[in-house]
Design an enzyme around this catalytic site. Structure first.
Site, short mmCIF file in Angstrom:
data_model
loop_
_atom_site.label_atom_id
_atom_site.label_comp_id
_atom_site.label_asym_id
_atom_site.label_seq_id
_atom_site.Cartn_x
_atom_site.Cartn_y
_atom_site.Cartn_z
N SER A 175 0.74 -1.17 0.22
CA SER A 175 0.38 -0.18 0.29
C SER A 175 1.21 1.47 0.04
CB SER A 175 -0.78 0.51 1.46
OG SER A 175 -1.59 1.11 1.40
N ARG A 176 0.97 2.04 -1.10
CA ARG A 176 1.55 3.24 -1.16
C ARG A 176 1.75 4.16 -0.53
NH1 ARG A 176 1.42 1.34 -7.01
NH2 ARG A 176 2.55 -0.14 -6.99
N VAL A 177 0.15 4.57 -0.14
CA VAL A 177 -0.23 6.03 0.45
C VAL A 177 -0.66 5.78 1.50
CG1 VAL A 177 -0.38 7.61 -1.27
CG2 VAL A 177 -2.23 6.20 -0.76
#
Ligand SMILES: Nc1ncnc2c1ncn2[C@@H]1O[C@H](COP(=O)(O)OP(=O)(O)OP(=O)(O)O)[C@@H](O)[C@H]1O
Ligand SMILES: [Mg+2]
Length: 505
Positions: A361-363
Site C-alpha cells: 500500500s503506497r500511501v
C-alpha cells in the site's frame, strides 16, 4: 421521407415526444450486436447521447468520415434500418438523489430492485474530468477494513485506490464485502459496482449486505453478465457518478469495482464490434485510458472543496497468477498498491489468502492509526523472517534454537492473520491480538488453539479492562501505561485460562 423533409418537420417532431433537443439527423445504415452504424450525423461528438425514432438512446463512440458508430443502451429490438438518429448535444448522465442509498440501480440509474423510481435529484455526468492536484490533499485518514491482515500490513487511507487482485475464487469479493460491512456507523457511503457477474452471485451478495444491515449505507450498481456489453462498459462510470454526488456533499465514499477484468472484456467486445483496430490480447489501444480516467476520479479533496473522499477498491481477476498480463499490469500501475491473493494460500487454509510479500500500500501507511503502526512494525519483520526461514528450513532437520524460535513465532503470527470473511475486527481487537503475537505471548500456546484463544482473550479483555479497550479503539499511541496494562491483561488471562498453556517452552 428525405432528410430535408425531416429538417423541415423538425419543429413538429420536437413537440411530439422526446424532451431532448434534436440538433442534427442521420439514418441507420446497419445494426447488429448492440452496435448501430449511421450515415453522417453532423457535428456529433464522441461520447454524445443520441436518440432514435423509437425513443431508444445510444452513445456515439466512433466518429468516422462517412459514418458514426453508436452503442445502443436499451431496446435494440426496436431499431430498424432506415430509422432516423438525432443528436441531443448532451453527454450521458444519471439522476442521483439522497434516496439512492440502499437501492440497486442499473448503469442508467433506473431502479433494479423492483421498488419505486429514484426521486429526482441532481443530474450527474458519467464522464467527468478528475479533480486537479490543487483541489486535493494527501491521504491522511484511515479507512479501516476490519480485516487484520489488511489494516495492519496493507493499510488503506480514505481517497486511496487499492487493487484487489487474484485468480478466481480466492476471496477477492469477500475482502471488498468485509470492507463494506466494516463501514457501519463510520459515516461512509459505500457503492458496489457489479460488472459481468452472474445474477445469482450478485443476489447473494446483496442478501448478505441486507442481512448484515449494510444496505442502509450502500448503493449497488448492477450490470450482470446477461446485460449487453454497452451497459457493462458504463457501470463503473455510473458508480463513480453516484460517488461524486456524495463527494460534493463533503462525504467519504468507498467504491468497489467488481471486477475491472470483465469491464475491460466488455469494452473489448464493443471495440471489436465497432471495428476498431485491436492491439495486445485483442484489447483496443485505449484500454489503459478506460481505467485510468475512471480511477483518477478517486480522490481526497481539501477543506476548501468540502474535504470529502472517494476510496476505490478495483478488483482484477488473473489467470494462473499471471500479474504480467495486459489488464493486470495496467491497473497495477494506475492504483496506489495491491492486495494480492493466491489460490495456494487459499487452499492451504490461509484465509484471507493474502500474499503479504507481494502486497503493498503506497500511501495508506501515512494515514495508519498510531497504535496499529506501532504493533505492525514488528509484525512485518516477524513475517519477513518467517518467510525467508520457512522455505529453507524444509530441507534441514536439526535447526538451532534461535531459528526454531523464529519459526514458531512466524507460525503463530501467520496463524493470527487468518480471519473469517464475516468477522469484522475493531481497531482494539486487532491491536490486542497483534500485540500479543509480536511480543511472544502466544509462543506458549499451540498453533491449533489460537483461534479459540483469540475469541476467549478478546472477550476477557472487554470484560476485565474496558477502559483499556476503549483507549485502544481510538487508535491512539500505546504509551507505557497501556503497555503495562496489556501485559497484565495477558498474564491475568493466562491464570484464568490455564487450558491453553500446557505446552512447555
Ligand atoms: N476469509 C475467509 N474465510 C473463509 N472463507 C472465505 C474467506 N474469504 C472468502 N471465503 C470463501 O471463499 C469463497 C470465494 O470467495 P469470493 O467469492 O470472495 O472469491 P472471488 O475471488 O471473488 O471469486 P470469483 O472469482 O468467483 O469472483 C466464498 O465461498 C467465500 O465465502
Ligand atoms: Mg468475486
Amino acid at each position: 421521407m428525405s432528410k430535408s423533409d425531416i429538417f423541415a418537420n423538425l419543429g413538429s417532431i420536437k413537440d411530439k415526444d422526446l424532451s431532448v433537443e434534436r440538433i442534427s439527423v442521420g439514418k441507420v445504415i446497419s445494426y447488429a450486436d448492440g452496435i448501430v452504424f449511421t450515415d453522417e450525423l453532423q457535428d456529433v461528438q464522441a461520447g454524445e447521447l443520441v436518440t432514435f425514432d423509437s425513443g431508444v438512446f445510444g452513445l456515439a463512440l466512433n466518429l468516422e468520415k462517412n459514418r458514426v458508430g453508436i452503442i445502443v443502451l436499451s431496446g435494440l429490438a426496436k431499431i430498424k434500418t432506415g430509422d432516423f438518429v438525432y443528436r441531443t448535444g448532451k453527454i450521458l448522465s444519471i439522476n442521483v438523489s439522497d434516496e439512492i442509498v440502499g437501492r440497486v440501480i442499473d448503469p442508467l440509474g433506473q431502479a433494479e430492485d423492483g421498488k419505486s423510481a429514484i426521486a429526482v435529484g441532481k443530474e450527474m455526468f458519467l464522464e467527468k474530468i478528475a479533480p486537479g492536484v490543487i483541489d486535493r490533499e494527501g491521504v491522511n485518514q484511515p479507512l479501516q477494513t476490519g480485516v487484520k491482515a489488511v489494516d495492519a500490513l496493507i493499510p488503506i487511507g480514505r481517497g486511496q485506490r487499492e487493487l484487489i487482485i487474484g485468480d478466481r475464487n480466492t476471496g477477492k469479493s469477500s475482502i471488498a464485502l468485509a470492507s463494506i460491512l466494516n463501514q457501519k456507523g463510520q459515516d461512509v457511503i459505500c457503492i458496489y459496482v457489479a460488472i459481468g457477474q452472474k445474477k445469482s452471485t450478485l443476489a447473494q451478495f446483496i442478501q448478505t449486505l441486507e442481512d448484515k444491515g449494510a444496505m442502509s449505507y450502500t448503493t449497488v450498481v448492477s450490470a450482470s453478465a446477461s446485460e449487453p456489453a454497452s451497459l457493462q462498459f458504463l457501470a463503473p462510470y455510473s458508480g463513480q457518478a453516484v460517488a461524486e454526488y456524495f463527494l460534493e456533499q463533503g462525504k467519504d465514499v468507498l467504491i468497489v469495482f467488481d471486477d475491472l477484468s470483465k469491464h475491460a472484456q466488455a469494452y473489448r467486445e464493443i471495440s471489436l464490434l465497432l471495428k476498431r483496430p485491436s492491439g495486445r490480447e485483442a484489447y483496443p489501444g485505449d484500454v489503459f485510458y478506460l481505467h485510468s480516467r475512471l480511477l483518477e476520479r478517486a480522490c481526497k479533496l481539501n477543506k476548501e472543496n468540502g474535504g470529502g473522499s472517494i476510496t476505490a477498491l478495483p478488483i482484477i481477476e488473473t489467470q494462473a497468477n499471471d500479474v504480467s498480463a495486459y489488464i493486470p499490469t495496467n491497473v497495477i500501475s494506475i492504483t496506489d498498491g495491491q492486495i494480492y491473493l493466491e489460490t495456494d494460500l487459499f487452499n492451504s487454509g490461509m484465509r484471507p489468502a493474502i500474499n503479504i510479500g507481494l502486497s503493498v500500500s503506497r500511501v495508506g501507511s501515512a494515514a495508519q492509526l498510531k497504535a496499529m503502526k506501532q504493533v505492525s512494525g514488528s509484525l512485518k519483520l516477524d513475517l519477513a523472517q518467517f518467510r525467508e526461514l520457512a522455505a529453507f528450513a524444509q530441507f534441514s532437520s536439526d535447526l538451532d534454537s534461535a531459528t526454531k524460535k523464529l519459526l514458531e513465532r512466524g507460525k503463530r503470527v501467520s496463524e493470527i492473520l487468518k480471519q473469517p470473511w464475516d468477522l469484522q475486527m475493531s481497531v482494539a481487537d486487532q491491536v490486542l491480538m497483534i500485540f500479543a503475537a509480536v511480543n511472544g505471548y502466544l509462543d506458549e500456546v499451540e498453533v491449533t488453539d489460537l483461534a479459540d484463544w483469540e475469541i476467549d482473550y478478546l472477550n476477557f479483555a472487554k470484560s476485565s479492562n474496558p477502559k483499556l479497550v476503549a483507549y485502544l479503539l481510538t487508535g491512539a499511541k500505546i504509551e507505557g501505561t497501556q503497555e503495562e496494562a496489556l501485559e497484565k491483561l495477558i498474564k491475568d488471562f493466562k491464570k484464568a485460562h490455564p487450558r491453553f498453556y500446557k505446552k512447555e517452552v
